[in-house]
Design an enzyme around this catalytic site. Structure first.
Site: not given
Length: 521
Positions: A92, A94, A182, A184, A189
């Site tokens: 991510s 942050y 940047h 995400k 699992d």
């Protein structure tokens, strides 16, 4: 360099030596007997993807879920964390400095399951901006202090552009303009969530984004390997020397030299490893029972800052441009959205050139822009994006597409006011007319992930997305419901609105700054 490349026997580089599998005939799988415009287009696009982007994963019905709201996203994150048995891997921009509940949830999972390992990858500039005060890095340091770096591997990527005089002179508030991690990616699992959302309170409550859950071991393994590879180009948070402090190092186990010591060598080593990853993964996985797989998913990523200037092996930009080039009939409609509307000129030109009968661009209203009424220089950003929206509408008219392409602003209350939301969604949908209702468009392709499709996304940041192409009617219904959920809070905007509404006036200073700094937006 040879010595470093021979270090591929380490666990998280073994992917580079995987045996290549025989390519799968994508066209045969997705072809339909019905020679309709929709069927013809599917044949065209799958052939193009097979030729240019062969990293492909196959999904059955119900193996992809679409999450609708920030609160559902947050609840799902916590559920997946607590139920993870072997690995959690998170990338991510942050982690919000007040997200102690999420950190406690991870701690609870680690305590409950001694076999569980957690890997974090955040941006090193954004994640340390508030030091020595509380920030992403201090939150993660508390986990490392409690469980050790063997179980909690926390990495901070710093763009190689952050060196020399820029490191010394560019203030912390602005050094993010040099480039960011940047991506995400939220993996648990054998499942992974791809999104554009970060990990902070607004993304869990009132900041609209997109979120897709993929249930596939092979797909999850791919993103885990990608996560581990970028982590190996990053700094590591290790146990602090003193309680409450933070200790960040460049590990000897990293396969590259530290970028601040030798940027040129770092880029050479990192680009070779990335190129090896992309090549080793450039085969379809062997599968059986072809007919049961109605959905194909192609990972596409942008790693421009880690490649030589004229030898960029990234896959996202060229795939998006190729995808849009295949739209040659008004039987296909498209929707494009980006909360920060600074569309790459090449992508804009492709969109404007499509022969569509109907298309939508969704962007944030100034009242849904996260920088609305912020302090300092950033308070001018809503005006900058408003100016770019006006320029886009002018281009639409220039291309004589104002009868087909509609710019729509998303607004749900006023951001930072009671019940006000901000808009952070980004993506592309291609749709075909419903066979049972010619007035109803239903998506069959979408792009999901971190990219805002801006100039900075294709020059400064690390981005990861997935292109989904499907014949699965249930998934198409979910994609349409997702799109309808976004559209319900939009209204069309025209050039006349810019002329008649004084709140849409943008000052000369903001226009000049936008033109100069457009690459950073």
């Amino acid at each position: 360099m040879t010595t470093r490349l021979l270090q591929l026997t380490r666990p998280h580089y073994r992917l580079l030596s995987l045996p290549l599998q025989k390519p799968f005939n994508i066209k045969r799988q997705m072809s339909a007997a019905n020679p309709s415009p929709f069927g013809n287009y599917l044949n065209t696009i799958t052939k193009s993807l097979q030729q240019n982007l062969q990293t492909c994963f196959h999904f059955q019905a119900k193996e992809i879920d679409i999450i609708e709201s920030p609160s559902q996203f947050y609840d799902l994150l916590k559920t997946k964390i607590l139920n993870s048995q072997n690995r959690i891997f998170i990338a991510s921009l942050y982690l919000g400095k007040s997200e102690t509940e999420l950190v406690d949830c991870i701690s609870q999972a680690l305590t409950k399951n001694p076999k569980l390992k957690v890997s974090f990858l955040l941006d090193g500039l954004r994640g340390t901006r508030e030091l020595p005060s509380a920030c992403s890095a201090t939150l993660l340091s508390s986990l490392v202090a409690k469980y050790g770096s063997e179980r909690v591997d926390c990495r901070l990527y710093k763009t190689p552009a952050y060196h020399g005089w820029k490191k010394v002179l560019v203030p912390k508030r602005f050094n993010e303009g040099l480039g960011l991690q940047h991506m995400k990616i939220y993996g648990f699992d054998n499942e992974v969530i791809l999104s554009g959302a970060n990990l902070s309170n607004d993304y869990f409550t009132n900041r609209q984004d997109r979120y897709y859950l993929f249930k596939s071991r092979n797909f999850s393994n791919y993103y885990f390997k990608l996560h581990q590879l970028i982590s190996s180009f990053s700094y590591q948070i290790i146990k602090p020397m003193v309680d409450g402090s933070i200790n960040i190092i460049w590990p000897d186990s990293n396969p590259t030299v530290e970028p601040t010591k030798n940027k040129r060598l770092f880029l050479r080593e990192a680009s070779q490893l990335l190129d090896g990853f992309l090549k080793s993964s450039k085969q379809s996985l062997p599968i059986t029972a072809v007919g049961q797989f109605s959905t194909l998913v192609y990972p596409i990523s942008q790693f421009t800052p880690l490649f030589p200037k004229y030898n960029d092996k990234s896959t996202e930009k060229r795939t998006i441009l190729s995808l849009l080039s295949t739209i040659t009939s008004n039987a296909i409609s498209w929707t494009f959205t980006a909360g920060y509307f600074n569309i790459l000129p090449d992508i804009k030109a492709k969109l404007l050139a499509t022969p569509v009968a109907e298309a939508n661009v969704i962007t944030a209203s100034p009242f849904a822009n996260g920088f609305y009424q912020s302090k300092g220089v950033s308070s001018n950003l809503p005006g900058a994006y408003l100016y770019l929206s006006k320029k886009f509408l002018q281009d639409v008219c220039r291309y004589r597409q104002d009868h087909a392409i509609t710019l729509r602003e998303w607004q749900r209350g006023v951001v930072n006011k009671p019940n006000g939301w901000s808009y952070h969604a980004k993506g592309i949908w291609l749709s075909a007319r419903d066979k049972n209702d010619a007035n109803n468009w239903k998506p069959f392709i979408t792009v999901i992930g971190s990219s805002n499709y801006t100039r900075r996304a294709y020059s400064l940041d690390l981005e990861s997305n997935a292109l989904i192409i499907t014949r699965d009617e249930e998934l198409r219904k979910k994609m349409k419901a997702e799109l309808d959920n976004l559209l319900q809070y939009t209204k069309p905007v025209t050039l006349e609105d810019f002329q008649s509404d004084p709140e849409r006036h943008v000052g000369t200073g903001v226009k000049i700054a936008t033109s100069i700094l457009g690459k950073k937006l």
